[in-house]
Design a protein around this motif. Sequence first.
Motif, mmCIF file in Angstrom:
data_model
loop_
_atom_site.group_PDB
_atom_site.id
_atom_site.type_symbol
_atom_site.label_atom_id
_atom_site.label_comp_id
_atom_site.label_asym_id
_atom_site.label_seq_id
_atom_site.Cartn_x
_atom_site.Cartn_y
_atom_site.Cartn_z
ATOM 1 N N PRO A 22 57.322 -47.612 -13.464
ATOM 2 C CA PRO A 22 57.160 -47.658 -14.915
ATOM 3 C C PRO A 22 58.526 -47.653 -15.586
ATOM 4 N N ASP A 23 58.718 -48.559 -16.503
ATOM 5 C CA ASP A 23 59.999 -48.564 -17.194
ATOM 6 C C ASP A 23 59.774 -48.246 -18.652
ATOM 7 N N LEU A 24 60.657 -47.480 -19.169
ATOM 8 C CA LEU A 24 60.528 -47.026 -20.539
ATOM 9 C C LEU A 24 61.810 -47.357 -21.268
ATOM 10 N N SER A 25 61.696 -47.875 -22.458
ATOM 11 C CA SER A 25 62.901 -48.137 -23.229
ATOM 12 C C SER A 25 62.737 -47.595 -24.631
ATOM 13 N N TYR A 27 43.562 -48.273 -25.170
ATOM 14 C CA TYR A 27 44.298 -48.982 -24.121
ATOM 15 C C TYR A 27 43.827 -48.618 -22.716
ATOM 16 N N PRO A 58 50.320 -56.335 -18.725
ATOM 17 C CA PRO A 58 51.633 -55.769 -19.030
ATOM 18 C C PRO A 58 51.702 -55.019 -20.357
ATOM 19 N N VAL A 59 51.024 -55.524 -21.370
ATOM 20 C CA VAL A 59 51.106 -54.843 -22.666
ATOM 21 C C VAL A 59 50.402 -53.482 -22.613
ATOM 22 N N ASP A 115 49.945 -51.678 -19.977
ATOM 23 C CA ASP A 115 50.791 -50.832 -19.119
ATOM 24 C C ASP A 115 51.913 -50.217 -19.946
ATOM 25 N N SER A 116 52.517 -51.069 -20.753
ATOM 26 C CA SER A 116 53.617 -50.607 -21.589
ATOM 27 C C SER A 116 53.117 -49.548 -22.583
ATOM 28 N N ALA A 117 51.919 -49.759 -23.113
ATOM 29 C CA ALA A 117 51.346 -48.781 -24.042
ATOM 30 C C ALA A 117 51.138 -47.439 -23.342
ATOM 31 N N ARG A 118 50.660 -47.482 -22.116
ATOM 32 C CA ARG A 118 50.455 -46.229 -21.373
ATOM 33 C C ARG A 118 51.779 -45.510 -21.113
ATOM 34 N N ASN A 119 52.794 -46.269 -20.742
ATOM 35 C CA ASN A 119 54.113 -45.644 -20.555
ATOM 36 C C ASN A 119 54.603 -45.010 -21.838
ATOM 37 N N THR A 120 54.353 -45.700 -22.930
ATOM 38 C CA THR A 120 54.805 -45.195 -24.219
ATOM 39 C C THR A 120 54.117 -43.879 -24.547
ATOM 40 N N LEU A 121 52.808 -43.837 -24.307
ATOM 41 C CA LEU A 121 52.063 -42.610 -24.602
ATOM 42 C C LEU A 121 52.546 -41.464 -23.720
ATOM 43 N N ALA A 122 52.837 -41.775 -22.473
ATOM 44 C CA ALA A 122 53.338 -40.733 -21.579
ATOM 45 C C ALA A 122 54.708 -40.239 -22.041
#
Lengths: 496, 415
Positions: free
Chosen positions: B180-183, B210, B216-217, B219-226
């Motif tokens: 998971p990548d987070l920016s 979500y 991918p979008v 996934d990105s939302a889940r990373n963001t929430l985490a």
Amino acid sequence: MPAQLSRRAVVTSTVAGAALLGTAASKTASAETRRPLAVSGDQALHAARRLTFGATPALVADLRAKGLTAWLDEQLGRLPEVHGAATGPMPDVPVPNLAAQMMDAQGRGIDLKAATFARAAWGDRQVYELLVEFWSNHLSIHAGTVGALKLADDRAVVRAHALGTFTDMLLASCQSPAMLRYLNNDVSRGHWPNENYARELLELHTVGVRARYTPAHVRDAARALTGLTIDPNTQEFRYRPEWHDVGRLRVLGWTHANTDPAKGLEVATSLVRYLASHPSTAHSIATKLVRRLVGDPVPSALVASAAKTYLANRTAIVPTVRHIVLSRDFARSAGRKSQRPFDWVTAAVRSLGLQQDPKMLTNATPLLQMLQRLGQAPFEWVQPDGYPDRTGAWTSTSSMLARWNTAQQLVNGGIAGLRPLDSAAVLGTPVPTTAGALADRIVQRVLGAPTRPALKTALLLSVAMASSKAISEATAKALTPQLAALVISSPEAMVR
Amino acid sequence: MTAVTECPDLICTRRRLLTAAGGVAGLGALDLAAPTMAFAGSRQGGDLLVVITLEGGADGLSLVPPLADRNYSLARPDVGIKAGQAIPLDRTFGLHPGLKPLLPYWNDRRLAIVHAVGDSDGTRSHFEATNAMERGVRLGSSVGTGWIDRYLVSRGLRSGDFPSLAISGRPAGALVGQAPDLSTWDVRNIRVQVAAARQRATEQALAQMYAGVSGPVPDSARNTLAALGRFAPFRDKAYQPRAGVSYPADGLGNSLAQVAQVARSGVGLQVACVTAHGWDTHEGMGGTTGYLNDLVGRLGKAIAAFAADLGPLMSSTTIVTMSEFGRRVQQNASNGVDHGHGNAMLVLGGGIRGGRVYGRWPGLASAQLDDGDLRVTTDYRDVLGELVQRRLGGRSLGQVFPDHRPRPLGLARQR
């Protein structure tokens, strides 16, 4: 968590959502329980979302009534009045008097950026604006580098030729002071030219690296372009023969004796014409257009046929676009393309019916800051390759958070220049009388079609109401902004 | 109309961008310098790796000029670094005076330099070169993941890890892939901005909508929430660097300060990538004054500030600079240098055998050049591969660099 929870279970349990929040799982975790987003197969809705900066009920109705082909031909049929002067009005956009402040004292072009947003958000010529954005991005110029020069480029290169031929657009571009300045051709002279523009002309604007040109070809292209510069007094294009490097040139299959410095502009023109109609250019442009209009992965047969159309029509843009849009691949691609930030925010504005505040032009800064936070303000991509158009390039946490936070601001009037959400207009009549009907109404209005039960569940969860919960008209209106913000934050709103 | 006299085709000076942005607060989209971080709950047996990308193709021949090579001064009468201006390093090379803040690390042998290093494939296209280097693969390879992502995966991802964080508007290419990548632009401001009373319900609703969707979008939302929970401790926390440390007030300085904040908090930061823009010096680059000098000076100050700020943590930290290509030996007619090939890399860390320039110097005589450019005699993956193996505890080099077998130069001590 299973995809289909009973609504009641979620509504009555905050534990479910809390559990989701705390989990930092890898991308593959519980992938088996997830499915790709299903979107409406309604073709009019699909075309309206894909070919514009956002579907509105009126636009979908218009498209449905006329049929895709007739609607498209109408959209592509006539070039909107291209403003003869930098100070001319923009007839198709309700932006008063853009004239005076197109560029501020520092040449920042604030109002060109605001005008670009305004035309996308409220203009009638949606397909034209979409193509203008495409070509602006193809021949991308960082406005912060070139200042006011971008204004003329926008008008004389992109807007003038967006429905014309790529050859004409590229010929205009190679004489555009903004492009010459941006890629250093204005200072390129003699036998050791500055290769910056020549390299990007080959790589990004035309044939691409797959054409396998050599370093010597890049240098010869740069030599062909020496002398194309800017008059320091007028800031207009000027050809300076004394800067042109004569001598035989070869770029891919193009050669030129190039003996007379007085005729250097003809040499450059000859090269640009050659490149514009090169088969590799046809492939590059077809690929980019298909990516924009159909999505990734690009269907290779469609790219090939679109490239053929481009060449058969002597680089004409309209037949190429028409070929792609009227293809079966296009029809099958509903919901398969991710919104970039600019697309997302214009679609949000359009679907929510947000109106422009007159303050926008006198102070465009809040609007531009919003676009900057989202990562896609017009003409602010610094590198010459333009904003990326692949899903992966935008799926970042910062992009997601910026969208979610912008959604909250949009509905609350938090962006000066945009009016707050008109809840009554979104709801229409009769005003829904239950929480569930309210959620359905907002989803229908914003997304144009009913969608997954899970979205409705989430909306009800956010207001801690059961679907059947009776609500007053005042409550319905009061809840509309926050529910609308969530709908434009949803996975459904992230695709086009 | 602004008169632009330097390097307009890439990110240019931050100074100019900041000017262009005027009073724009938040400056998110300006893309000044973008740290991208990877971290796990506790770092297991490997250095913190900090990758500084010099975007645009940095001129290694200015950073580490080959003073003893007389073809260097011949090719660059106007833009080169003269012998008297550089800090002598050995019989061949000098250090750009702007990198003087790093000299103590050279002298105590924690800073190593690799010269004539780069991508053996040698495209002169920014975009091709960057794309290949971020993925760590041959040009045209179909491998779609980044080399750092594959390194993280090779270490084994654990559920509950927070493998990566990005302080940028877009995902970092080297981190694209499974982990998971987070920016984010700002580690201190990861939040959903909504009235406090609705905060929790809003976040729960987002999680719910979500939850069942793949792609991918989402996934990105889940990373963001985490990330919202993970970064709560940093929220609005002004960062206080170690006493006496001050970062340059620019994008790179800001990015490295954020990396230091997270690294020093002890959350187990594994990898951070930051980007410094503006190295595409086609025009008006100057010599020991002017555009490039300013840029190099800020690079030197930022790295030195970061190393000082980490303090004892530097013993388990490795910093490496990368750039998509070097620049042409011969200056052009606009007092710049066009795209070239071979370059220099700086490697700084507690486990580095520094005080030495690594790599074979191929020379700058015209017959020794590669299409007019410094020849690449060391592949950049030889450097990275050695770091992965000896400093980062990477387990499978074949997985990290699938189409290049790195040959160690001996610049890193086995951890």
